[in-house]
Design a protein around this motif. Structure first.
Motif, mmCIF file in Angstrom:
data_model
loop_
_atom_site.group_PDB
_atom_site.id
_atom_site.type_symbol
_atom_site.label_atom_id
_atom_site.label_comp_id
_atom_site.label_asym_id
_atom_site.label_seq_id
_atom_site.Cartn_x
_atom_site.Cartn_y
_atom_site.Cartn_z
ATOM 1 N N SER A 1 -5.353 -11.467 -11.373
ATOM 2 C CA SER A 1 -5.831 -12.328 -10.302
ATOM 3 C C SER A 1 -6.123 -11.490 -9.068
ATOM 4 C CB SER A 1 -4.767 -13.375 -9.973
ATOM 5 O OG SER A 1 -3.628 -12.752 -9.399
ATOM 6 N N SER A 2 -6.792 -12.073 -8.111
ATOM 7 C CA SER A 2 -7.113 -11.355 -6.881
ATOM 8 C C SER A 2 -5.844 -10.916 -6.158
ATOM 9 C CB SER A 2 -7.959 -12.245 -5.960
ATOM 10 O OG SER A 2 -9.208 -12.532 -6.549
ATOM 11 N N ASP A 3 -4.835 -11.797 -6.127
ATOM 12 C CA ASP A 3 -3.578 -11.450 -5.457
ATOM 13 C C ASP A 3 -2.903 -10.266 -6.141
ATOM 14 O OD1 ASP A 3 -3.929 -13.427 -3.612
ATOM 15 O OD2 ASP A 3 -2.556 -14.854 -4.568
ATOM 16 N N SER A 4 -2.890 -10.284 -7.475
ATOM 17 C CA SER A 4 -2.249 -9.200 -8.206
ATOM 18 C C SER A 4 -3.029 -7.895 -8.058
ATOM 19 C CB SER A 4 -2.109 -9.557 -9.684
ATOM 20 O OG SER A 4 -1.071 -10.497 -9.862
ATOM 21 N N LYS A 5 -4.350 -7.983 -8.014
ATOM 22 C CA LYS A 5 -5.155 -6.780 -7.789
ATOM 23 C C LYS A 5 -4.825 -6.149 -6.438
ATOM 24 C CE LYS A 5 -9.316 -7.444 -10.599
ATOM 25 N NZ LYS A 5 -10.797 -7.568 -10.570
ATOM 26 N N ASN A 6 -4.759 -7.000 -5.407
ATOM 27 C CA ASN A 6 -4.452 -6.492 -4.072
ATOM 28 C C ASN A 6 -3.064 -5.881 -4.024
ATOM 29 O OD1 ASN A 6 -6.945 -7.324 -3.102
ATOM 30 N ND2 ASN A 6 -6.183 -9.315 -2.419
ATOM 31 N N GLN A 7 -2.101 -6.530 -4.704
ATOM 32 C CA GLN A 7 -0.744 -6.000 -4.726
ATOM 33 C C GLN A 7 -0.691 -4.678 -5.486
ATOM 34 O OE1 GLN A 7 1.760 -7.133 -3.090
ATOM 35 N NE2 GLN A 7 3.500 -6.027 -3.956
ATOM 36 N N PHE A 8 -1.411 -4.609 -6.615
ATOM 37 C CA PHE A 8 -1.467 -3.378 -7.397
ATOM 38 C C PHE A 8 -2.025 -2.235 -6.559
ATOM 39 C CE2 PHE A 8 -3.737 -0.396 -10.117
ATOM 40 C CZ PHE A 8 -2.810 -0.110 -11.100
ATOM 41 N N ILE A 9 -3.115 -2.496 -5.844
ATOM 42 C CA ILE A 9 -3.732 -1.465 -5.008
ATOM 43 C C ILE A 9 -2.768 -1.016 -3.915
ATOM 44 C CG2 ILE A 9 -5.583 -1.028 -3.340
ATOM 45 C CD1 ILE A 9 -7.343 -2.917 -5.058
ATOM 46 N N SER A 10 -2.071 -1.971 -3.314
ATOM 47 C CA SER A 10 -1.124 -1.645 -2.256
ATOM 48 C C SER A 10 0.014 -0.773 -2.765
ATOM 49 C CB SER A 10 -0.569 -2.935 -1.644
ATOM 50 O OG SER A 10 0.439 -2.663 -0.701
ATOM 51 N N GLU A 11 0.593 -1.162 -3.911
ATOM 52 C CA GLU A 11 1.709 -0.401 -4.462
ATOM 53 C C GLU A 11 1.253 0.981 -4.932
ATOM 54 O OE1 GLU A 11 4.678 -1.321 -4.149
ATOM 55 O OE2 GLU A 11 4.389 -3.426 -3.616
ATOM 56 N N ALA A 12 0.094 1.052 -5.571
ATOM 57 C CA ALA A 12 -0.407 2.339 -6.051
ATOM 58 C C ALA A 12 -0.729 3.264 -4.888
ATOM 59 C CB ALA A 12 -1.632 2.129 -6.934
ATOM 60 N N ASN A 13 -1.297 2.720 -3.806
ATOM 61 C CA ASN A 13 -1.606 3.539 -2.642
ATOM 62 C C ASN A 13 -0.344 4.084 -1.982
ATOM 63 O OD1 ASN A 13 -4.425 3.716 -2.491
ATOM 64 N ND2 ASN A 13 -4.595 1.671 -1.603
ATOM 65 N N ALA A 14 0.734 3.290 -1.995
ATOM 66 C CA ALA A 14 2.004 3.778 -1.459
ATOM 67 C C ALA A 14 2.498 4.967 -2.278
ATOM 68 C CB ALA A 14 3.041 2.652 -1.464
ATOM 69 N N TRP A 15 2.315 4.885 -3.588
ATOM 70 C CA TRP A 15 2.684 5.996 -4.483
ATOM 71 C C TRP A 15 1.810 7.219 -4.194
ATOM 72 C CZ3 TRP A 15 1.837 5.700 -10.512
ATOM 73 C CH2 TRP A 15 2.408 6.837 -11.133
ATOM 74 N N VAL A 16 0.502 6.989 -4.013
ATOM 75 C CA VAL A 16 -0.410 8.092 -3.707
ATOM 76 C C VAL A 16 -0.008 8.767 -2.390
ATOM 77 C CG1 VAL A 16 -2.790 8.674 -3.103
ATOM 78 C CG2 VAL A 16 -2.341 7.100 -4.993
ATOM 79 N N LYS A 17 0.289 7.959 -1.387
ATOM 80 C CA LYS A 17 0.617 8.490 -0.066
ATOM 81 C C LYS A 17 1.951 9.232 -0.062
ATOM 82 C CE LYS A 17 -2.057 5.035 2.474
ATOM 83 N NZ LYS A 17 -1.991 3.854 3.379
ATOM 84 N N ALA A 18 2.797 8.961 -1.039
ATOM 85 C CA ALA A 18 4.072 9.683 -1.121
ATOM 86 C C ALA A 18 3.835 11.176 -1.309
ATOM 87 C CB ALA A 18 4.923 9.133 -2.260
ATOM 88 N N GLY A 19 2.712 11.530 -1.898
ATOM 89 C CA GLY A 19 2.335 12.930 -2.036
ATOM 90 C C GLY A 19 3.085 13.655 -3.136
ATOM 91 N N ALA A 20 3.178 14.968 -3.003
ATOM 92 C CA ALA A 20 3.735 15.818 -4.056
ATOM 93 C C ALA A 20 5.211 16.096 -3.802
ATOM 94 C CB ALA A 20 2.968 17.126 -4.135
ATOM 95 N N HIS A 21 5.991 16.037 -4.856
ATOM 96 C CA HIS A 21 7.412 16.386 -4.828
ATOM 97 C C HIS A 21 7.795 16.813 -6.232
ATOM 98 C CE1 HIS A 21 11.828 15.846 -4.736
ATOM 99 N NE2 HIS A 21 11.719 16.092 -3.443
ATOM 100 N N ILE A 22 8.686 17.774 -6.344
ATOM 101 C CA ILE A 22 9.042 18.306 -7.655
ATOM 102 C C ILE A 22 9.654 17.265 -8.569
ATOM 103 C CG2 ILE A 22 11.349 19.077 -6.926
ATOM 104 C CD1 ILE A 22 10.927 21.549 -8.737
#
Length: 257
Positions: free
Chosen positions: A53-74
């Protein structure tokens, strides 16, 4: 949703090398190992088997972007980007190559018996380092900590993956097809049941009690609970601190008092 096969191209540019999960093999997700002429090495593309759904897509993008922004760590599997390709949402992440025995996650290592105490302590510490770093970068809770989401690279370093992806999906989007409890391979239980308070989401053997009531209101303490179950498995040879039941479709686990 279209499921790609090895040799096909996603969006005309990402050639599929391998497929992990998918129909009759995993609960919701499917993972593609892909390569691209502009990429120095293969990456994985993670997506879902069903449309969202649109809500789930937006939530998925938000959560994935938070993971992306976390950056690199061992001790974290790095996520590179999240985008929609030919109508499907994908998150691109680092590929953890298996060792010579085909192992690249904690499930593989625990399948042969108890881990050595020094290995259990090392990976427990690395889990804490990774989660502490993620929290410092704004990723406050994982909500699906389980052995399959704890990768182990060729240097024997534990790396956490799939931050927030499970909790981005509304339970009702899967409940009609999968029912109250869906059983995966290796007797791993998933639930997508809707409660009167909220939505229960996660992997049953590792879910904190409050996660059954309302997954959206849980915090880092649910992840601590989940890893506690994993620690028990690591030192006992894949046992659980409770009895797994298979005689009832409505009760997946009975806890010892």
């Amino acid at each position: 949703m279209h499921q790609y096969k090895p040799g096909e191209r996603i969006g005309g540019e990402y050639k599929v090398l391998k497929v992990f999960g998918g129909e009759n093999q995993s609960g919701m997700g499917v993972v593609y190992l892909v390569k691209n002429r502009e990429l120095p090495k293969p990456v994985v593309l993670k997506t879902f088997q069903q449309s969202l759904s649109s809500d789930s897509k937006n939530q998925f993008i938000s959560e994935a972007n938070a993971w992306v922004k976390a950056g690199a760590h061992i001790n974290i599997v790095q996520a590179y980007w999240v985008r929609e390709i030919t109508g499907q949402l994908f998150v691109a992440a680092e590929y953890i190559e298996p060792d010579e025995d085909g192992r690249n996650n904690l499930t593989h290592y625990m399948s042969t018996g108890p881990l050595l105490p020094e290995i259990s302590l090392l990976w427990a510490a690395q889990f804490c380092y990774g989660m502490d770093y993620a929290r410092s970068r704004g990723v406050l809770v994982h909500r699906d900590v389980k052995p399959d989401n704890l990768m182990v690279d060729k240097n024997a370093s534990l790396k956490i993956t799939d931050f927030g992806l499970a909790k981005s999906i509304k339970s009702e989007e899967f409940s009609q097809k999968q029912g109250r409890c869906a059983f995966r391979k290796k007797q791993e239980f998933l639930t997508f049941s809707k409660t009167t308070t909220g939505s229960a989401m996660g992997t049953l053997p590792y879910m904190a009690p409050e996660q059954f009531i309302d997954a959206n209101s849980t915090d880092h303490r649910a992840d601590i609970y989940s890893f506690g179950v994993i620690l028990y498995q690591m030192v006992t040879g894949n046992g659980y601190p409770y009895r797994i039941r298979s005689d009832s479709p409505d009760i997946a686990a009975e806890f010892y008092s």
